[in-house]
Design an enzyme around this catalytic site. Structure first.
Site, short mmCIF file in Angstrom:
data_model
loop_
_atom_site.label_atom_id
_atom_site.label_comp_id
_atom_site.label_asym_id
_atom_site.label_seq_id
_atom_site.Cartn_x
_atom_site.Cartn_y
_atom_site.Cartn_z
N TYR A 32 0.86 -1.19 0.00
CA TYR A 32 0.00 0.00 0.00
C TYR A 32 0.89 1.24 0.00
CZ TYR A 32 -4.53 2.23 0.28
OH TYR A 32 -5.66 2.95 -0.03
N PHE A 33 1.68 1.32 -1.08
CA PHE A 33 2.78 2.29 -1.13
C PHE A 33 2.32 3.74 -1.08
CE2 PHE A 33 5.31 -0.99 -3.80
CZ PHE A 33 5.65 -1.67 -2.64
N HIS A 34 3.15 4.54 -0.40
CA HIS A 34 3.03 6.00 -0.40
C HIS A 34 4.43 6.54 -0.64
CE1 HIS A 34 4.66 5.61 3.63
NE2 HIS A 34 3.64 4.86 4.00
N HIS A 37 7.45 4.93 1.21
CA HIS A 37 7.99 3.70 0.62
C HIS A 37 8.84 4.03 -0.62
CE1 HIS A 37 4.16 1.99 2.47
NE2 HIS A 37 5.10 1.23 3.01
N GLN A 61 3.71 -10.18 13.18
CA GLN A 61 3.97 -8.92 13.88
C GLN A 61 2.68 -8.20 14.30
OE1 GLN A 61 6.15 -7.25 10.39
NE2 GLN A 61 5.08 -5.35 10.87
N GLY A 147 12.83 2.87 7.04
CA GLY A 147 12.44 4.25 7.34
C GLY A 147 12.58 4.55 8.83
N SER A 148 12.95 5.79 9.14
CA SER A 148 13.04 6.14 10.56
C SER A 148 11.67 6.53 11.13
CB SER A 148 14.08 7.23 10.83
OG SER A 148 13.80 8.33 10.04
N VAL A 176 9.05 10.73 5.59
CA VAL A 176 8.40 11.55 4.55
C VAL A 176 7.03 11.95 5.09
CG1 VAL A 176 7.53 11.59 2.19
CG2 VAL A 176 9.66 10.38 2.72
N MET A 184 3.61 10.21 6.62
CA MET A 184 2.89 9.30 5.73
C MET A 184 2.86 7.89 6.33
SD MET A 184 3.73 10.38 1.91
CE MET A 184 3.47 12.06 1.37
P1 AMP Z 1 5.50 -0.64 6.10
O1 AMP Z 1 5.01 -1.00 4.74
O2 AMP Z 1 4.60 0.30 6.84
O3 AMP Z 1 5.92 -1.84 6.91
O4 AMP Z 1 6.83 0.20 5.87
C1 AMP Z 1 7.87 -0.28 5.08
C2 AMP Z 1 9.06 0.62 5.26
O5 AMP Z 1 8.71 1.96 4.89
C3 AMP Z 1 9.57 0.69 6.70
O6 AMP Z 1 10.98 0.70 6.71
C4 AMP Z 1 9.00 2.00 7.20
O7 AMP Z 1 9.76 2.59 8.24
C5 AMP Z 1 9.09 2.83 5.94
N1 AMP Z 1 8.16 3.96 6.02
C6 AMP Z 1 6.84 3.92 6.35
N2 AMP Z 1 6.34 5.18 6.37
C7 AMP Z 1 7.36 6.02 6.08
C8 AMP Z 1 7.48 7.43 5.95
N3 AMP Z 1 6.45 8.24 6.14
N4 AMP Z 1 8.70 7.94 5.62
C9 AMP Z 1 9.76 7.12 5.43
N5 AMP Z 1 9.70 5.78 5.52
C10 AMP Z 1 8.53 5.23 5.84
#
Ligand code: AMP
Length: 287
Positions: A32-34, A37, A61, A147-148, A176, A184
């Site tokens: 569900y990319f933004h 990602h 998880q 991502g942090s 981001v 996001m």
């Molecule tokens: P997720 O799909 O939510 O498990 O996230 C996948 C990766 O994207 C993880 O390393 C997250 O920390 C990173 N991520 C999620 N949201 C953001 C964001 N707003 N900015 C930067 N990295 C993100």
């Protein structure tokens, strides 16, 4: 771009890349990319042309009453976006491929999960560490990007890589945000328009905390109280935690112990309606 669904296909692809003496970069995601990602994918391309994005909603998880079954998905759109970013492989295994019948081996850290999100999500980081270990063994990356936004996750992965002697470079990327400051997140899709506005209280209160600390406030409990009363002034909100801690150990910083020369993490999780949102900010990051 290839779409691979089995462990053996993925491992064979990676072995072939390594045989050519090329490196592999991995961006693990739940889809569900933004733009967050996509920023990790861009960063990944700076390291190696051979970029693998994993798309796997990892059941281990999620706790029992969490949103595993309703987690947002749009695989078709994700695949198109990944292709546009120049991704080489989307690795999209199904749950049985990662957790076959009889699965019983987990990776668990002893200290870092005992803070922040780990307190209210007791199985979360065991699931994260386990799936990331498996992804490392399957994709065999030389570089992995996180991502942090999920700061605790990033620190846990860094620690795990050291502890388990993985020869993988871990790269952390900045958060981001939307134009108005909201971090996001795939989970932002759950928010009603009214809740979406209220959700700004996370990023706004982090700014408030930074201002207070940089203006000399040394008592962490005062900063936390101020943030809590600000967040509680919005309807639909419920605070899970507000933490001011050491970014390495995640240990809380006690009243009077703020040293503004040291890096400091302010992190929070807040429910807006039923949606649990997280955000964080580092003061004085190590350059
Ligand atoms: P997720 O799909 O939510 O498990 O996230 C996948 C990766 O994207 C993880 O390393 C997250 O920390 C990173 N991520 C999620 N949201 C953001 C964001 N707003 N900015 C930067 N990295 C993100």
């Amino acid at each position: 771009m290839e779409i691979l669904k089995t462990v053996s296909e993925m491992q064979a692809w990676s072995d072939n890349i390594h045989q050519k003496q090329n490196q592999i970069c991995l961006v693990p995601t739940m889809g569900y990319f933004h733009e967050g990602h996509l920023s990790l994918m861009e960063k990944g391309k700076e390291f190696c042309p051979d970029l693998v994005v994993s798309l796997f909603v990892n059941p281990t998880q999620f706790g029992e009453n969490e949103d595993l079954d309703s987690y947002p998905a749009n695989i078709e759109r994700d695949v198109k976006l990944a292709e546009k970013k120049g991704v080489s492989v989307v690795f999209m295994p199904d749950k049985k491929e990662i957790y076959p019948d009889g699965f019983q081996t987990y990776v668990e850290l002893t200290k870092l999960p005992g803070h922040l999100c780990g307190l209210s999500r007791p199985v979360h980081f065991r699931g994260v560490a386990t799936v990331v270990t498996k992804l490392f063994n399957i994709v065999k990356p030389d570089v992995a990007i996180f991502g942090s936004k999920d700061f605790q996750q990033l620190q846990i992965i860094r620690r795990m890589v050291k502890d388990l002697n993985y020869n993988i470079k871990i790269v952390g990327c900045p958060i981001v945000r939307e134009d108005d400051g909201l971090a996001m997140s795939s989970r932002n899709a759950y928010l009603s328009p009214e809740q979406r506005q209220i959700a700004l209280c996370l990023s706004k209160s982090l700014e408030k905390a930074e201002d207070m600390i940089l203006n000399g406030e040394k008592i962490t409990s005062t900063v936390k109280k101020e943030l809590a009363s600000y967040i509680k002034s919005f309807s639909f909100t419920e605070i899970d935690y507000i933490s001011i801690c050491d970014p390495e150990t995640l240990d809380e910083i006690g009243d009077g112990d703020i040293n503004t020369a040291d890096p400091l993490l302010i992190a929070m999780a807040v429910y807006v309606g039923r949606t649990r949102l997280i955000d964080n900010r580092i003061i004085n990051p190590v350059q």
